[in-house]
Design a protein around this motif. Structure first.
Motif, PDB file in Angstrom:
ATOM      1  N   GLY A 180      55.168  39.795  46.024  1.00 24.03           N
ATOM      2  CA  GLY A 180      53.851  40.328  45.320  1.00 24.03           C
ATOM      3  C   GLY A 180      52.625  39.251  45.264  1.00 24.03           C
ATOM      4  N   PHE A 181      52.819  38.140  45.828  1.00 19.24           N
ATOM      5  CA  PHE A 181      51.734  37.284  45.748  1.00 19.24           C
ATOM      6  C   PHE A 181      50.656  37.293  46.772  1.00 19.24           C
ATOM      7  CE2 PHE A 181      55.447  34.867  43.614  1.00 19.24           C
ATOM      8  CZ  PHE A 181      54.787  34.305  42.684  1.00 19.24           C
ATOM      9  N   ILE A 182      49.643  37.097  46.410  1.00 17.90           N
ATOM     10  CA  ILE A 182      48.493  37.473  47.365  1.00 17.90           C
ATOM     11  C   ILE A 182      48.016  36.152  48.183  1.00 17.90           C
ATOM     12  CG2 ILE A 182      47.702  39.440  46.304  1.00 17.90           C
ATOM     13  CD1 ILE A 182      45.295  37.634  44.990  1.00 17.90           C
ATOM     14  N   LYS A 183      47.697  36.123  49.378  1.00 17.72           N
ATOM     15  CA  LYS A 183      46.920  35.242  50.284  1.00 17.72           C
ATOM     16  C   LYS A 183      45.548  34.927  50.186  1.00 17.72           C
ATOM     17  CE  LYS A 183      48.734  34.648  54.277  1.00 17.72           C
ATOM     18  NZ  LYS A 183      49.002  34.454  55.931  1.00 17.72           N
ATOM     19  N   LEU A 184      45.081  33.861  49.550  1.00 13.07           N
ATOM     20  CA  LEU A 184      43.648  33.525  49.469  1.00 13.07           C
ATOM     21  C   LEU A 184      43.067  32.844  50.920  1.00 13.07           C
ATOM     22  CD1 LEU A 184      43.467  32.386  45.877  1.00 13.07           C
ATOM     23  CD2 LEU A 184      42.972  34.587  46.788  1.00 13.07           C
ATOM     24  N   SER A 185      41.972  33.181  51.435  1.00  8.94           N
ATOM     25  CA  SER A 185      41.415  32.262  52.454  1.00  8.94           C
ATOM     26  C   SER A 185      39.985  32.345  52.165  1.00  8.94           C
ATOM     27  CB  SER A 185      41.726  32.934  53.935  1.00  8.94           C
ATOM     28  OG  SER A 185      41.825  34.421  53.546  1.00  8.94           O
ATOM     29  N   ALA A 186      39.634  31.254  52.717  1.00  6.79           N
ATOM     30  CA  ALA A 186      38.024  30.920  52.731  1.00  6.79           C
ATOM     31  C   ALA A 186      37.278  31.964  53.647  1.00  6.79           C
ATOM     32  CB  ALA A 186      37.828  29.336  53.416  1.00  6.79           C
ATOM     33  N   ARG A 187      36.103  32.222  53.115  1.00  3.24           N
ATOM     34  CA  ARG A 187      35.380  33.328  54.002  1.00  3.24           C
ATOM     35  C   ARG A 187      34.849  32.798  55.273  1.00  3.24           C
ATOM     36  NH1 ARG A 187      31.429  36.216  49.954  1.00  3.24           N
ATOM     37  NH2 ARG A 187      31.093  37.323  51.676  1.00  3.24           N
ATOM     38  N   ARG A 188      34.841  33.457  55.961  1.00  2.00           N
ATOM     39  CA  ARG A 188      34.185  32.864  57.558  1.00  2.00           C
ATOM     40  C   ARG A 188      32.773  33.019  57.389  1.00  2.00           C
ATOM     41  NH1 ARG A 188      38.368  34.341  62.308  1.00  2.00           N
ATOM     42  NH2 ARG A 188      39.989  33.544  61.208  1.00  2.00           N
ATOM     43  N   ALA A 189      31.872  32.188  58.131  1.00  2.00           N
ATOM     44  CA  ALA A 189      30.459  32.156  58.040  1.00  2.00           C
ATOM     45  C   ALA A 189      30.099  33.435  58.847  1.00  2.00           C
ATOM     46  CB  ALA A 189      29.911  30.917  58.912  1.00  2.00           C
ATOM     47  N   HIS A 190      28.850  34.115  58.320  1.00  2.00           N
ATOM     48  CA  HIS A 190      28.326  35.138  59.098  1.00  2.00           C
ATOM     49  C   HIS A 190      27.427  34.711  60.220  1.00  2.00           C
ATOM     50  CE1 HIS A 190      25.737  38.438  59.612  1.00  2.00           C
ATOM     51  NE2 HIS A 190      26.525  39.390  59.066  1.00  2.00           N
ATOM     52  N   HIS A 191      27.596  35.595  61.320  1.00  2.11           N
ATOM     53  CA  HIS A 191      27.039  35.167  62.610  1.00  2.11           C
ATOM     54  C   HIS A 191      25.397  35.104  62.635  1.00  2.11           C
ATOM     55  CE1 HIS A 191      25.552  39.193  63.613  1.00  2.11           C
ATOM     56  NE2 HIS A 191      26.905  39.566  63.012  1.00  2.11           N
ATOM     57  N   GLY A 192      24.991  35.824  61.450  1.00  4.74           N
ATOM     58  CA  GLY A 192      23.475  35.802  61.403  1.00  4.74           C
ATOM     59  C   GLY A 192      23.009  34.722  60.193  1.00  4.74           C
ATOM     60  N   GLN A 193      23.887  33.821  60.034  1.00  5.03           N
ATOM     61  CA  GLN A 193      23.338  32.587  59.120  1.00  5.03           C
ATOM     62  C   GLN A 193      22.331  31.738  59.788  1.00  5.03           C
ATOM     63  OE1 GLN A 193      26.949  31.184  57.214  1.00  5.03           O
ATOM     64  NE2 GLN A 193      26.902  32.397  55.517  1.00  5.03           N
ATOM     65  N   ILE A 194      21.559  31.000  59.096  1.00  5.22           N
ATOM     66  CA  ILE A 194      20.619  30.284  59.862  1.00  5.22           C
ATOM     67  C   ILE A 194      20.962  28.722  59.320  1.00  5.22           C
ATOM     68  CG2 ILE A 194      18.127  29.520  59.547  1.00  5.22           C
ATOM     69  CD1 ILE A 194      17.597  32.284  58.530  1.00  5.22           C
ATOM     70  N   GLU A 195      21.261  28.004  60.527  1.00  8.21           N
ATOM     71  CA  GLU A 195      22.198  26.556  60.406  1.00  8.21           C
ATOM     72  C   GLU A 195      21.152  25.820  59.587  1.00  8.21           C
ATOM     73  OE1 GLU A 195      24.997  25.508  61.087  1.00  8.21           O
ATOM     74  OE2 GLU A 195      25.566  27.481  61.506  1.00  8.21           O
ATOM     75  N   HIS A 196      19.841  25.569  59.640  1.00  3.40           N
ATOM     76  CA  HIS A 196      19.252  24.766  58.947  1.00  3.40           C
ATOM     77  C   HIS A 196      18.960  25.054  57.343  1.00  3.40           C
ATOM     78  CE1 HIS A 196      15.966  27.586  59.942  1.00  3.40           C
ATOM     79  NE2 HIS A 196      15.483  27.233  58.612  1.00  3.40           N
ATOM     80  N   ALA A 197      19.103  26.343  57.138  1.00  2.79           N
ATOM     81  CA  ALA A 197      19.158  26.747  55.821  1.00  2.79           C
ATOM     82  C   ALA A 197      20.452  26.357  54.959  1.00  2.79           C
ATOM     83  CB  ALA A 197      18.911  28.338  55.740  1.00  2.79           C
ATOM     84  N   LEU A 198      21.487  26.624  55.776  1.00  2.22           N
ATOM     85  CA  LEU A 198      22.845  26.102  55.335  1.00  2.22           C
ATOM     86  C   LEU A 198      23.025  24.568  54.959  1.00  2.22           C
ATOM     87  CD1 LEU A 198      25.232  28.177  57.316  1.00  2.22           C
ATOM     88  CD2 LEU A 198      24.755  28.630  55.175  1.00  2.22           C
ATOM     89  N   GLU A 199      22.130  23.779  55.935  1.00  2.00           N
ATOM     90  CA  GLU A 199      22.384  22.432  55.795  1.00  2.00           C
ATOM     91  C   GLU A 199      21.534  21.851  54.495  1.00  2.00           C
ATOM     92  OE1 GLU A 199      24.384  20.010  56.973  1.00  2.00           O
ATOM     93  OE2 GLU A 199      25.004  21.681  58.114  1.00  2.00           O
TER      94      GLU A 199
ATOM     95  N   VAL B 221      58.732  31.262  54.329  1.00  2.00           N
ATOM     96  CA  VAL B 221      57.995  31.165  53.017  1.00  2.00           C
ATOM     97  C   VAL B 221      56.894  31.959  52.564  1.00  2.00           C
ATOM     98  CG1 VAL B 221      56.700  29.506  51.263  1.00  2.00           C
ATOM     99  CG2 VAL B 221      58.514  28.653  52.685  1.00  2.00           C
ATOM    100  N   SER B 222      55.930  32.186  53.720  1.00  2.00           N
ATOM    101  CA  SER B 222      55.001  33.273  53.603  1.00  2.00           C
ATOM    102  C   SER B 222      55.447  34.674  53.532  1.00  2.00           C
ATOM    103  CB  SER B 222      54.015  33.065  54.919  1.00  2.00           C
ATOM    104  OG  SER B 222      53.035  33.921  54.883  1.00  2.00           O
ATOM    105  N   GLY B 223      56.490  34.908  54.233  1.00  2.00           N
ATOM    106  CA  GLY B 223      57.124  36.449  53.900  1.00  2.00           C
ATOM    107  C   GLY B 223      57.641  36.444  52.699  1.00  2.00           C
ATOM    108  N   ALA B 224      58.317  35.566  52.146  1.00  2.00           N
ATOM    109  CA  ALA B 224      58.865  35.472  50.834  1.00  2.00           C
ATOM    110  C   ALA B 224      58.053  35.676  49.979  1.00  2.00           C
ATOM    111  CB  ALA B 224      59.775  34.338  50.557  1.00  2.00           C
ATOM    112  N   LEU B 225      56.946  34.986  49.726  1.00  2.00           N
ATOM    113  CA  LEU B 225      55.909  35.231  48.711  1.00  2.00           C
ATOM    114  C   LEU B 225      55.098  36.579  48.869  1.00  2.00           C
ATOM    115  CD1 LEU B 225      54.174  31.813  49.420  1.00  2.00           C
ATOM    116  CD2 LEU B 225      55.441  32.451  47.345  1.00  2.00           C
ATOM    117  N   LYS B 226      55.044  37.024  50.130  1.00  2.00           N
ATOM    118  CA  LYS B 226      54.617  38.434  50.318  1.00  2.00           C
ATOM    119  C   LYS B 226      55.170  39.398  49.791  1.00  2.00           C
ATOM    120  CE  LYS B 226      52.677  41.538  53.765  1.00  2.00           C
ATOM    121  NZ  LYS B 226      52.240  41.919  54.961  1.00  2.00           N
ATOM    122  N   ASP B 227      56.763  39.182  49.875  1.00  2.00           N
ATOM    123  CA  ASP B 227      57.581  40.393  49.268  1.00  2.00           C
ATOM    124  C   ASP B 227      57.789  40.070  47.896  1.00  2.00           C
ATOM    125  OD1 ASP B 227      58.329  40.901  52.066  1.00  2.00           O
ATOM    126  OD2 ASP B 227      60.182  39.621  52.002  1.00  2.00           O
TER     127      ASP B 227
END
Length: 77
Positions: free
Chosen positions: A37-56, A29-35
């Motif tokens: 022309g549909f695009i895949k969206l994904s959540a952004r990963r956290a940056h390694h320099g983020q401050i945990e208590h600020a995020l909370e 299904v993923s390959g057919a969607l790509k063929d």
């Protein structure tokens, strides 16, 4: 498809099985969607320099939104 704009591949696989009685792999299904022309969206990963208590603190004051647990496909390309 049910009026939704974004679907996970695993949801599409389940829908295909329920609606048409066919079983397909997620990669197929993923390959057919790509063929098509549909695009895949994904959540952004956290940056390694983020401050945990600020995020909370930010999470506690921000309105709750749904978070993407895995990539989804958008139907508008």
């Amino acid at each position: 498809m049910h009026g939704d704009v974004r679907w996970r591949v695993k949801d599409m696989v389940a829908w295909l099985h329920e609606a048409f009685g066919v079983s397909v792999y997620e990669n197929t299904v993923s390959g057919a969607l790509k063929d098509m022309g549909f695009i895949k969206l994904s959540a952004r990963r956290a940056h390694h320099g983020q401050i945990e208590h600020a995020l909370e603190a930010f999470k506690k004051t921000s309105p709750q939104i749904s978070k993407l647990s895995e990539p989804v496909w958008t139907l508008s390309h």
